[in-house]
Design an enzyme around this catalytic site. Structure first.
Site, mmCIF file in Angstrom:
data_model
loop_
_atom_site.group_PDB
_atom_site.id
_atom_site.type_symbol
_atom_site.label_atom_id
_atom_site.label_comp_id
_atom_site.label_asym_id
_atom_site.label_seq_id
_atom_site.Cartn_x
_atom_site.Cartn_y
_atom_site.Cartn_z
ATOM 1 N N CYS A 47 0.857 -1.202 0.000
ATOM 2 C CA CYS A 47 0.000 0.000 0.000
ATOM 3 C C CYS A 47 0.887 1.243 0.000
ATOM 4 C CB CYS A 47 -0.875 -0.030 1.254
ATOM 5 S SG CYS A 47 -1.871 1.457 1.526
ATOM 6 N N SER A 49 0.655 3.660 1.871
ATOM 7 C CA SER A 49 0.955 4.074 3.253
ATOM 8 C C SER A 49 2.278 3.474 3.743
ATOM 9 C CB SER A 49 -0.191 3.680 4.190
ATOM 10 O OG SER A 49 -1.398 4.260 3.755
ATOM 11 N N HIS A 52 4.831 5.610 2.427
ATOM 12 C CA HIS A 52 4.857 6.878 3.179
ATOM 13 C C HIS A 52 5.814 6.779 4.368
ATOM 14 C CE1 HIS A 52 1.823 8.732 0.843
ATOM 15 N NE2 HIS A 52 0.745 8.328 1.483
ATOM 16 N N HIS A 68 0.678 -3.705 6.320
ATOM 17 C CA HIS A 68 -0.524 -3.654 7.165
ATOM 18 C C HIS A 68 -1.749 -4.238 6.465
ATOM 19 C CE1 HIS A 68 -0.474 -0.095 4.662
ATOM 20 N NE2 HIS A 68 -1.788 -0.102 4.720
ATOM 21 N N CYS A 174 -6.849 -3.461 4.002
ATOM 22 C CA CYS A 174 -6.672 -2.013 3.798
ATOM 23 C C CYS A 174 -7.412 -1.507 2.564
ATOM 24 C CB CYS A 174 -5.204 -1.602 3.751
ATOM 25 S SG CYS A 174 -5.053 0.202 3.611
#
Ligand code: PAD
Ligand code: ZN
Length: 374
Positions: A47, A49, A52, A68, A174
């Site tokens: 993902c 994220s 990030h 995650h 997610c």
């Protein structure tokens, strides 16, 4: 299982510091303490994220194990765990549900007090279960799934249907749940409405799927990368546009394309400019704009308050607004009943050791979701 109560040595992708690639390392995973669960990961998606964290957009301590969006099987449980048992197929939950805090007690809320979105990087007891080369390794967002084994608090894991295919339903951890929930739960898209979705990655495409399932009659996808349009149309967009083809803001383009703008707009990118343009894009009196993309850290938005004064609703949501332990098993049931299809979102399946290649595919705009298998 034979490993219960013992330290497990296994492979994990460790981020030692910001802006450095993943390093596949042998790590030690301590047994679960009271109210904790150790999970063998079966499949995990990549993902934005996670990226990030690598780039510093999401706060984290280092070294850290990110990831995650996963499915796993319970290897062992700590004392007092009652909701899962060894052998159960489970989804780790980056948006936990303790069922006791004020948000958990509110039927419309989902931001549990036990969530770790500020980069604490530890379990509820304040410590980590990972070590590598003698160093403490931090957890990420209550989950840490880029590893063969992880430990999570009981409030951050839920049992799902054993028959569900891991390589697909990991996306319910997610991307799909986030985007779909943003449309149907947080935005509450209504039949016959018009929608605009900024950003056509795994999350934005899932927003489109939600808008379509909610009965929207017109769904306009927006992305700088036109390669994303084909998938967007396949999952339900009725048309797609690129900001590169216009000299004016997308909000003005949308206003001309639709009668007085769209009813719902969604930002699934995470940029300040597109957040404001998404707000401007929804109908001025009754429109709703939902922020889904993770905002850049320590940045403020400046916008004309008239945009809200006239009646627009501006909201955001984490994990689509779902209460994770209550809703994820139901989303799995809906998937098994063929209410939605996840195949369109999965462009690549790679072995776990090729994780760095998976991130390169994300950063070059070539993938939607890459699923890593173990
Ligand atoms: P992604 O990088 O796969 O998709 C983002 C898309 O936006 C890409 O297709 C880009 O080409 C496109 N894009 C970038 N800049 C622009 C621009 N200026 N105008 C139009 N399009 C542009 O990411 P993703 O789908 O995995 O995640 C999207 C965001 O959602 C990201 O910020 C991620 O961190 C966040 C997220 N939020 C939650 C949550 O709970 N709120 C959960 C998961 C992901
Ligand atoms: Zn995610």
């Amino acid at each position: 299982m034979a490993t219960a109560g013992k330290v497990i040595k296994c492979k994990a992708a460790v981020l030692w510091e910001q802006n450095k690639p993943f390093s596949i390392e042998e790590v030690e995973v301590a047994p679960p303490k009271a109210k904790e669960v150790r999970i063998k990961i079966l499949a995990t998606g990549i993902c934005r994220s996670d990226d990030h964290v690598m780039k510093g957009t999401l706060a984290s301590k280092f070294p850290v194990i990110v990831g995650h969006e996963a499915v796993g099987v319970v290897e062992s449980i700590g004392e007092g765990v009652t909701t899962v048992k060894p052998g159960d197929k489970v989804i780790p939950l980056f948006a936990p549900q303790c069922r006791e805090c004020k948000s958990c007690r509110n039927p419309d809320a989902n931001l549990c007090i036990m969530s770790d979105f500020t980069g604490r990087g530890v379990l509820a007891d304040g410590t980590t279960r990972f070590t590598c080369r003698g160093k403490t390794v931090y957890h990420f967002a209550s989950t840490s799934t880029f590893t063969e084994y992880t430990v999570v608090d009981e409030f951050a894991v839920v049992k799902i249907d054993d028959a569900a295919p891991s390589e697909k339903i990991c996306l319910l951890g997610c991307a799909f749940s986030t985007g779909y929930g943003a449309a149907v739960k947080t935005g509450k898209v209504t039949p016959g409405s018009t929608c605009a979705v900024f950003g056509l990655g795994g999350v934005g495409l899932s927003v489109i799927m939600g808008c379509k399932l909610a009965g929207a009659s017109r769904i306009i996808g927006i992305d700088l990368n036109k390669d994303k349009f084909e998938k967007a149309m396949a999952v339900g967009a009725t048309e797609c546009i690129s900001p590169k083809d216009f000299t004016k803001p997308i909000s003005e383009v949308l206003s001309e394309m639709t009668e007085d703008s769209v009813d719902y707009s969604f930002e699934a990118i995470g940029h300040l400019e597109t957040m404001i343009d998404a707000l401007k894009s929804c109908q001025k009196n009754y429109g709703t704009c939902v922020l889904v993309g993770v905002p850049p850290p320590a940045k403020m938005l400046a916008y004309d308050p008239m945009l809200l004064f006239m009646g627009r609703t501006w909201k955001g949501c984490i994990f689509g607004g779902w209460k994770s332990r209550d809703h994820v098993p139901k989303l799995v049931t809906d998937f098994m009943a063929k209410k939605f299809d996840l195949d369109q979102l999965i462009t690549h399946v790679l072995p776990f050791k090729s994780i760095q290649e998976g991130f390169e595919l994300l950063n070059s705009g070539k993938s939607i979701r890459t699923v890593l298998t173990f």
